[in-house]
Design an enzyme around this catalytic site. Structure first.
Site, mmCIF file in Angstrom:
data_model
loop_
_atom_site.group_PDB
_atom_site.id
_atom_site.type_symbol
_atom_site.label_atom_id
_atom_site.label_comp_id
_atom_site.label_asym_id
_atom_site.label_seq_id
_atom_site.Cartn_x
_atom_site.Cartn_y
_atom_site.Cartn_z
ATOM 1 N N ASP A 152 0.797 -1.302 -0.083
ATOM 2 C CA ASP A 152 -0.108 -0.027 -0.095
ATOM 3 C C ASP A 152 0.913 1.246 -0.025
ATOM 4 O O ASP A 152 1.720 1.523 0.886
ATOM 5 C CB ASP A 152 -0.764 0.149 1.269
ATOM 6 C CG ASP A 152 -2.191 0.982 1.160
ATOM 7 O OD1 ASP A 152 -1.784 2.113 0.674
ATOM 8 O OD2 ASP A 152 -3.118 0.526 1.544
ATOM 9 N N PHE A 226 -2.654 -5.593 -9.561
ATOM 10 C CA PHE A 226 -1.798 -4.499 -9.172
ATOM 11 C C PHE A 226 -1.033 -3.959 -10.143
ATOM 12 O O PHE A 226 -0.989 -2.565 -10.520
ATOM 13 C CB PHE A 226 -1.181 -4.775 -7.944
ATOM 14 C CG PHE A 226 -2.061 -4.617 -6.586
ATOM 15 C CD1 PHE A 226 -2.578 -3.317 -6.147
ATOM 16 C CD2 PHE A 226 -2.250 -5.809 -5.930
ATOM 17 C CE1 PHE A 226 -3.450 -3.404 -5.134
ATOM 18 C CE2 PHE A 226 -3.071 -5.992 -4.911
ATOM 19 C CZ PHE A 226 -3.666 -4.723 -4.464
#
Length: 248
Positions: A152, A226
């Protein structure tokens, strides 16, 4: 990131530092619930907890030989998500052992489903805060490779203190890695890539395993959602790799 320490006076009811995730509640699908019930006894390492449901009690180190049933190189992925990268790696490298660290139960359930279909019985999972796994659950110098792929980014300035890769994380990672072990990282956020490089370049226990500004793309990292998302919106993917220096 949380680096849980033993309490100095009385029981603690909170962590000492912010963690690198927000654990949102969410219902699992019926398939995921079934996977958890049927497959967790095979794949999930149940760890003693400290102050939170994702913490690890100090002094809880496992014996990797007992857990995996053999002596083999151990590769650990932090933030394994849905498990795409680590299931692929575990199923294609049967002579190595793998550990997926994730805090989201649904992602772990999906990982177990895919691992079971792929026959990846050399994979184990733990539902926990990664730095505490490295510091309290895994024995010192027991990890051959540590992967941190697309953590993150906490891109808002007020949230950057939550980023995983800090000087404290470098210290904890160095403790878990064997001499010569590899730390591999990847991100699609430029400022986080720069922070990672600054942190690891200043860490006395690591030396770069690449030349130039960035490492070449790690061939063992499969293309995930991602990475596709980052590329689709025009963000460059940057890899870094560092070798754990020999202990004096």
């Amino acid at each position: 990131m949380s680096d849980s320490a033993a309490p100095t006076s009385g029981p603690r009811t909170f962590r000492d530092r912010p963690v690198s995730f927000v654990r949102r509640s969410g219902r699992m699908s019926e398939a995921q619930e079934r996977a958890w019930a049927e497959l967790a006894p095979v794949y999930v390492i149940e760890a003693p907890r400290d102050v939170a449901s994702t913490s690890i009690r100090p002094g809880s180190a496992i014996d990797p030989v007992a857990v995996w049933g053999r002596e083999a190189p151990l590769l650990v992925e932090i933030g394994s998500g849905q498990g795409h990268a680590i299931v692929h790696a575990a199923s294609s490298r049967p002579d190595d052992d793998f550990l997926a660290i994730e805090v989201f139960k649904a992602g772990l359930a999906r990982t177990m489903l895919d691992a079971d279909r792929a026959g990846a019985r050399n994979l184990r999972l733990v539902e926990a805060n990664a730095p505490e796994v490295l510091q309290h659950l895994l024995p010192a110098a027991s990890v051959d490779e540590l992967w941190v792929f697309f953590p993150d980014p906490w891109h808002k300035k007020k949230h950057t203190k939550r980023r995983l890769v800090t000087a404290d994380f470098a210290r904890v990672a160095a403790g878990a890695l064997r001499d010569g072990g590899m730390l591999r990282l990847a991100t699609d956020w430029e400022d986080y890539a720069l922070q990672m490089r600054d942190v690891l370049s200043a860490a006395p226990d690591f030396e770069p395993a690449f030349e130039g500004e960035w490492a070449p793309r790690f061939e063992g990292r499969v293309l995930t959602a991602f990475e596709r998302k980052g590329s689709r919106v025009g963000r460059d993917i940057r890899d870094l790799s560092y070798r754990r220096a020999r202990r004096s």
